[in-house]
Design an enzyme around this catalytic site. Structure first.
Site, mmCIF file in Angstrom:
data_model
loop_
_atom_site.group_PDB
_atom_site.id
_atom_site.type_symbol
_atom_site.label_atom_id
_atom_site.label_comp_id
_atom_site.label_asym_id
_atom_site.label_seq_id
_atom_site.Cartn_x
_atom_site.Cartn_y
_atom_site.Cartn_z
ATOM 1 N N ASP B 10 0.870 -1.172 0.000
ATOM 2 C CA ASP B 10 0.000 0.000 0.000
ATOM 3 C C ASP B 10 0.912 1.228 0.000
ATOM 4 O OD1 ASP B 10 -2.291 1.728 0.568
ATOM 5 O OD2 ASP B 10 -1.383 1.891 2.559
ATOM 6 N N ASP B 12 -0.031 5.278 1.051
ATOM 7 C CA ASP B 12 -0.143 6.231 2.162
ATOM 8 C C ASP B 12 -0.380 5.494 3.489
ATOM 9 O OD1 ASP B 12 -0.184 8.623 3.509
ATOM 10 O OD2 ASP B 12 -1.918 9.444 2.480
ATOM 11 N N LYS B 181 -9.047 -2.107 -3.550
ATOM 12 C CA LYS B 181 -9.012 -2.865 -2.295
ATOM 13 C C LYS B 181 -10.236 -2.524 -1.458
ATOM 14 C CE LYS B 181 -5.101 -0.703 -1.561
ATOM 15 N NZ LYS B 181 -3.904 -0.156 -0.889
ATOM 16 N N ASP B 206 -1.256 -0.612 6.070
ATOM 17 C CA ASP B 206 -1.611 -0.084 7.389
ATOM 18 C C ASP B 206 -3.097 -0.144 7.663
ATOM 19 O OD1 ASP B 206 -1.934 1.962 5.322
ATOM 20 O OD2 ASP B 206 -2.607 3.221 6.977
#
Lengths: 254, 254
Positions: B10, B12, B181, B206
């Site tokens: 991922d 950010d 996602k 995250d």
């Protein structure tokens, strides 16, 4: 039909449909006027001022004073004044809600509000929504003039104010306060303002989830007219039934 | 850590946070590069083109070719091509989704579309949303690049693309299709494009609801890093657990 002292009408789908008058409703309201019975217009549309609504009604042949017009903008402004009198308010919305808040001397701001008030805004932008979201995350109370997800137009359904309020609420994970129908707040204002008993009032509308539920929650009689958004057939499926279901208002004699 | 052939990151909250690099992630990716292990970037952000994302990564000291960048825009365009090859598509969105649809020779229109594709659009207006609503009511299929309700910014959460897609879906009473996602579509594209086994792939992120669920639904191993939106503590409460939970990627040796 039972004798009532106060007849409360929804507008679109009840008195007119888009740009066309609904003749049975127009005639019914004229008879009320002749018989000097009280009537009011109760609308979730917060975009127009009472004066703009009065003009629109006149084009359909309905005479009304601004005092007979109760919009979700007005009830929202009154609620803000009573509960957040000194608060700073960030507004998303058009003429009607801005005028109503101004009439109630609400302090309108662009930064650091205590309250976010949202009415339908056809000039809404990502920036306005983002600003509302950040304010609510910083503790501002989220108030919507009404919770209508969609509004009928001649081309089809378009997004209603409720859809934008719910967007902000979902981003911020809060529950908004809604003042328009089906909240009974508008009918309560009419009752208090004129000293009616609930049993003397009737709410007339085409939309079950706003008009009829508003009357039921308030505790007055209700009339569903089959001239708008929701058919009699659909209304018959509901658990809580209106007092009367009619095709149109020509079925009643006054 | 088990040996993998393909590391899917991922962006950010995983590689950087807003405008700041996450040093442990940058170092980890550099080691992957030195060891000639494959790595990919998997982002729900449909607003940027692969070239814009490549430039952004370079500013954080991460070297990647455009072919290593898989965005929700790309997977959406590929899906539209495969399922609606000849269709007319109305687009709400920014550079990334428009570029991706263009690369796939999708026929973009303003009127009478068969498909409505929505990606995040910070220039969104009432008129664009109303147009999408009317098209969907007329039978167009509603596709969202991703279903993120909110996006984190330094000031707080702002509305994500999912919140606007859900607004349209709610007005029209339809179920949208989402490609980003946690849909496993992007990971499946990486697998097919490079001939990996699922067991050779790992998804690192995250955000539980997007990154980790994406890996779990796809069927590969997952790593949750405690450097972004969702804390390890919150992840521990979930029924389906990631394969690894770490503070940051310095906990792994390659």
């Amino acid at each position: 039909m039972k004798q009532y002292r106060a007849f409360c009408f929804d507008l679109d789908g009840t008195v007119y449909r888009g740009k066309e008058a609904i003749p049975a409703a127009i005639k019914f309201i004229r008879t009320l006027r002749e018989k000097q019975l009280d009537y009011f217009f109760v609308t979730n549309n917060s975009s127009k001022t009472p004066s703009q609504i009065k003009e629109a009604l006149l084009r359909f042949g309905v005479e009304a004073s601004e005092k007979q017009i109760y919009s979700s903008a007005f009830v929202t402004a009154k609620y803000v004044k009573e509960h957040f009198g000194q608060a700073k308010v960030f507004v998303i919305g058009q003429d009607g809600i801005r005028y109503a808040l101004g009439q109630h001397n609400i302090h309108i701001v662009e930064e650091n509000p205590d309250v976010v008030v949202m009415g339908i805004d056809r000039m809404i932008t990502y920036q306005k929504l983002a600003k509302a979201c950040l304010a609510v995350q910083n503790g501002a109370t989220l108030i919507g003039t009404n919770e209508d997800i969609r509004v009928p137009t001649e081309a089809g359904f378009q997004p209603g104010n409720g859809s934008f309020v719910k967007l902000v609420a979902q981003v911020c994970n809060v529950e908004p306060i809604f003042l328009g129908k089906p909240s009974p707040a508008i009918l309560e204002m009419i009752r208090q303002g004129h000293g009616y008993q609930k049993s003397e009032m009737v709410m007339i509308g085409d939309n079950y989830d706003t008009d009829i539920l508003c009357g039921i929650r308030f505790g007055c009689d209700t009339v569903h007219v089959n001239t708008g958004a929701v058919s009699t057939e659909k209304v018959k499926e509901k658990e809580l039934q209106p007092t009367y279901c009619v095709q149109d208002l020509s079925e009643f004699e006054l």
